[in-house]
Scaffold this motif. Structure first.
Motif, PDB file in Angstrom:
ATOM      1  N   GLY A 121      44.615  32.007  30.748  1.00 23.40           N
ATOM      2  CA  GLY A 121      44.418  32.798  31.957  1.00 23.40           C
ATOM      3  C   GLY A 121      45.458  32.508  33.018  1.00 23.40           C
ATOM      4  N   ILE A 122      45.779  31.235  33.194  1.00 16.23           N
ATOM      5  CA  ILE A 122      46.755  30.848  34.219  1.00 16.23           C
ATOM      6  C   ILE A 122      48.176  31.222  33.795  1.00 16.23           C
ATOM      7  CG2 ILE A 122      47.793  28.882  35.416  1.00 16.23           C
ATOM      8  CD1 ILE A 122      45.053  27.534  35.321  1.00 16.23           C
ATOM      9  N   ALA A 123      48.507  30.953  32.512  1.00 14.41           N
ATOM     10  CA  ALA A 123      49.874  31.169  32.029  1.00 14.41           C
ATOM     11  C   ALA A 123      50.290  32.627  32.132  1.00 14.41           C
ATOM     12  CB  ALA A 123      49.994  30.690  30.585  1.00 14.41           C
ATOM     13  N   GLY A 124      49.370  33.552  31.913  1.00 17.75           N
ATOM     14  CA  GLY A 124      49.738  34.963  31.931  1.00 17.75           C
ATOM     15  C   GLY A 124      49.448  35.684  33.225  1.00 17.75           C
ATOM     16  N   PHE A 125      48.987  34.934  34.236  1.00 15.78           N
ATOM     17  CA  PHE A 125      48.554  35.597  35.479  1.00 15.78           C
ATOM     18  C   PHE A 125      49.698  36.319  36.185  1.00 15.78           C
ATOM     19  CE2 PHE A 125      47.643  35.610  40.049  1.00 15.78           C
ATOM     20  CZ  PHE A 125      46.424  36.281  40.061  1.00 15.78           C
ATOM     21  N   LYS A 126      50.843  35.656  36.337  1.00 19.45           N
ATOM     22  CA  LYS A 126      51.951  36.255  37.080  1.00 19.45           C
ATOM     23  C   LYS A 126      52.536  37.468  36.366  1.00 19.45           C
ATOM     24  CE  LYS A 126      53.509  32.186  39.655  1.00 19.45           C
ATOM     25  NZ  LYS A 126      54.667  31.280  39.942  1.00 19.45           N
ATOM     26  N   ASP A 127      52.565  37.411  35.030  1.00 18.23           N
ATOM     27  CA  ASP A 127      53.161  38.502  34.258  1.00 18.23           C
ATOM     28  C   ASP A 127      52.251  39.712  34.128  1.00 18.23           C
ATOM     29  OD1 ASP A 127      55.634  37.533  33.806  1.00 18.23           O
ATOM     30  OD2 ASP A 127      55.259  36.797  31.786  1.00 18.23           O
ATOM     31  N   ASP A 128      50.951  39.518  34.325  1.00 14.76           N
ATOM     32  CA  ASP A 128      49.982  40.591  34.108  1.00 14.76           C
ATOM     33  C   ASP A 128      50.159  41.684  35.165  1.00 14.76           C
ATOM     34  OD1 ASP A 128      47.811  42.124  33.314  1.00 14.76           O
ATOM     35  OD2 ASP A 128      46.564  40.368  32.934  1.00 14.76           O
ATOM     36  N   LEU A 129      50.282  42.923  34.702  1.00 19.90           N
ATOM     37  CA  LEU A 129      50.493  44.050  35.612  1.00 19.90           C
ATOM     38  C   LEU A 129      49.216  44.840  35.891  1.00 19.90           C
ATOM     39  CD1 LEU A 129      53.830  45.393  34.068  1.00 19.90           C
ATOM     40  CD2 LEU A 129      53.571  44.023  36.148  1.00 19.90           C
ATOM     41  N   ILE A 130      48.113  44.475  35.238  1.00 20.20           N
ATOM     42  CA  ILE A 130      46.856  45.186  35.417  1.00 20.20           C
ATOM     43  C   ILE A 130      46.000  44.420  36.414  1.00 20.20           C
ATOM     44  CG2 ILE A 130      44.822  46.127  34.251  1.00 20.20           C
ATOM     45  CD1 ILE A 130      46.426  46.058  31.654  1.00 20.20           C
ATOM     46  N   ASP A 131      45.782  44.990  37.592  1.00 22.58           N
ATOM     47  CA  ASP A 131      45.087  44.277  38.662  1.00 22.58           C
ATOM     48  C   ASP A 131      43.681  43.848  38.265  1.00 22.58           C
ATOM     49  OD1 ASP A 131      47.138  44.239  40.494  1.00 22.58           O
ATOM     50  OD2 ASP A 131      46.624  46.163  41.380  1.00 22.58           O
ATOM     51  N   LEU A 132      42.933  44.722  37.591  1.00 23.29           N
ATOM     52  CA  LEU A 132      41.584  44.366  37.178  1.00 23.29           C
ATOM     53  C   LEU A 132      41.597  43.185  36.213  1.00 23.29           C
ATOM     54  CD1 LEU A 132      39.809  47.823  36.682  1.00 23.29           C
ATOM     55  CD2 LEU A 132      39.137  46.007  38.264  1.00 23.29           C
ATOM     56  N   ARG A 133      42.567  43.175  35.318  1.00 25.71           N
ATOM     57  CA  ARG A 133      42.645  42.071  34.370  1.00 25.71           C
ATOM     58  C   ARG A 133      43.073  40.785  35.064  1.00 25.71           C
ATOM     59  NH1 ARG A 133      46.000  42.760  28.860  1.00 25.71           N
ATOM     60  NH2 ARG A 133      47.764  42.623  30.299  1.00 25.71           N
ATOM     61  N   ARG A 134      43.882  40.889  36.093  1.00 27.06           N
ATOM     62  CA  ARG A 134      44.249  39.708  36.870  1.00 27.06           C
ATOM     63  C   ARG A 134      43.000  39.100  37.510  1.00 27.06           C
ATOM     64  NH1 ARG A 134      49.506  39.041  38.849  1.00 27.06           N
ATOM     65  NH2 ARG A 134      48.772  38.758  40.987  1.00 27.06           N
ATOM     66  N   GLN A 135      42.108  39.951  38.021  1.00 23.30           N
ATOM     67  CA  GLN A 135      40.850  39.456  38.579  1.00 23.30           C
ATOM     68  C   GLN A 135      39.989  38.821  37.493  1.00 23.30           C
ATOM     69  OE1 GLN A 135      38.853  42.460  40.997  1.00 23.30           O
ATOM     70  NE2 GLN A 135      40.812  43.432  41.452  1.00 23.30           N
ATOM     71  N   ALA A 136      39.953  39.463  36.313  1.00 25.03           N
ATOM     72  CA  ALA A 136      39.169  38.913  35.206  1.00 25.03           C
ATOM     73  C   ALA A 136      39.708  37.557  34.774  1.00 25.03           C
ATOM     74  CB  ALA A 136      39.171  39.888  34.033  1.00 25.03           C
ATOM     75  N   ARG A 137      41.024  37.377  34.818  1.00 25.47           N
ATOM     76  CA  ARG A 137      41.620  36.074  34.480  1.00 25.47           C
ATOM     77  C   ARG A 137      41.077  34.986  35.412  1.00 25.47           C
ATOM     78  NH1 ARG A 137      46.277  35.902  31.294  1.00 25.47           N
ATOM     79  NH2 ARG A 137      47.111  37.914  30.677  1.00 25.47           N
ATOM     80  N   ILE A 138      40.986  35.305  36.689  1.00 27.01           N
ATOM     81  CA  ILE A 138      40.484  34.336  37.664  1.00 27.01           C
ATOM     82  C   ILE A 138      39.054  33.938  37.320  1.00 27.01           C
ATOM     83  CG2 ILE A 138      39.888  33.983  40.085  1.00 27.01           C
ATOM     84  CD1 ILE A 138      42.208  35.843  40.807  1.00 27.01           C
ATOM     85  N   TRP A 139      38.236  34.939  36.981  1.00 26.41           N
ATOM     86  CA  TRP A 139      36.848  34.659  36.660  1.00 26.41           C
ATOM     87  C   TRP A 139      36.715  33.906  35.345  1.00 26.41           C
ATOM     88  CZ3 TRP A 139      32.603  34.610  39.460  1.00 26.41           C
ATOM     89  CH2 TRP A 139      32.609  35.289  40.677  1.00 26.41           C
TER      90      TRP A 139
END
Length: 301
Positions: free
Chosen positions: A93-111
């Motif tokens: 979740g942390i490693a791919g956070f910056k590269d992720d372009l999908i905002d909803l998925r970025r939020q899901a990574r945090i959760w």
């Protein structure tokens, strides 16, 4: 499988233990399929499911007298396995956070990173502050709360983000028609982005980050993510850049005048920070190693 006379006050607990035996592996599989683009269900997935479920399932079966009592020595393997699975989910979740372009998925990574820490904290606090009879209620409430937030986020996801895929190629480069998907307010930024990419070839900079590219375009990062994701159809910033870099490398490998230039030199000159990363991405895109690609192309000239 269950004993004929199951005490009413333990029925719910045993049913929960049975399904809980598979929870760690299924959660890991869900996290990988969500956070990794084009994740494939493969042998590794099967092994993780089997290893993470075997001991909890055996432990459950001993409780219902289907298997003889297993030694507590084997049960001690369960916690290290769970810790490894949780740490791998958090790292992904942390490693791919910056590269992720999908905002909803970025939020899901945090959760997905916060949920295991939250549940472990609740368990520890409940262990020392709540009596044994009420601990299960606290655990279930905490899990319900975390899962409810994830389900709320997932309800807004496009099915393409969630499904398994056998297609492991990189994102295709945008065509001219992709500009039709750009919102009017973003079109000036889109033209500047395409100038930087196609004319100035900014992707050849191996230190190029989302923030640096946004600064060059002259817009905030979140606006650039929207343009690349919703406008151009890319899910990941690294693969967005890699698509252009691989195309540039293929031109160099097809040039007879560069036949003696080492592949490593070509890779580093085209924005890749390491030969290992280049080799992996090039094979994903073309289905062959760079050396084999060069031989085939030059042989046909």
């Amino acid at each position: 499988m269950l004993p004929q006379q199951l005490p009413p006050d333990r029925s719910f607990e045993l049913v929960g233990q049975f399904f809980g035996a598979f929870s760690a592996g299924v959660t890991w599989l869900f996290a990988m399929s969500l956070m990794r683009d084009k994740y494939r269900f493969n042998l590794t997935s099967v092994l993780v499911l089997l290893v993470s479920s075997a001991i909890p399932l055996m432990y459950f079966l001993t409780h219902v007298d289907v298997l003889p009592h297993i030694s507590s020595f084997y049960w001690h393997f369960h916690m290290p396995i769970m810790v490894v699975i949780v740490l791998h989910v958090i790292w992904t979740g942390i490693a791919g956070f910056k590269d992720d372009l999908i905002d909803l998925r970025r939020q899901a990574r945090i959760w997905l990173c916060a949920l295991p820490i939250f549940l472990i904290s609740v368990n520890v606090v409940a262990e020392y502050t709540v009596n044994e009879e009420r601990q299960v209620v606290v655990y279930l409430f905490a899990e319900f709360l975390g899962v409810s937030v994830l389900l709320f986020l997932l309800a807004n996801f496009n099915e393409e983000v969630l499904k398994f895929s056998s297609d492991v190629k990189l994102d295709n480069q945008p065509s001219k028609n992709n500009a039709l998907n750009i919102h009017d307010k973003d079109k000036a930024a889109y033209r500047r982005l395409m100038t930087l990419i196609e004319e100035e070839q900014i992707y050849l900079n191996d230190n190029l980050s989302m923030s640096a590219l946004a600064e060059n375009v002259g817009i905030p990062e979140h606006q650039l993510r929207v343009i690349i994701n919703q406008g151009l159809g890319h899910k990941n910033f690294s693969t967005f850049l890699a698509g252009y870099r691989i195309a540039h490398v293929k031109l160099a490998l097809s040039d007879p005048q560069q036949a003696r230039v080492p592949i490593m030199t070509i890779a580093l000159n085209n924005g890749f920070s390491s030969l290992a990363t280049f080799n992996r991405l090039f094979k994903l895109e073309t289905g062959m190693a760079a050396g084999e690609f060069r031989k085939r192309v030059l042989r046909n000239l």
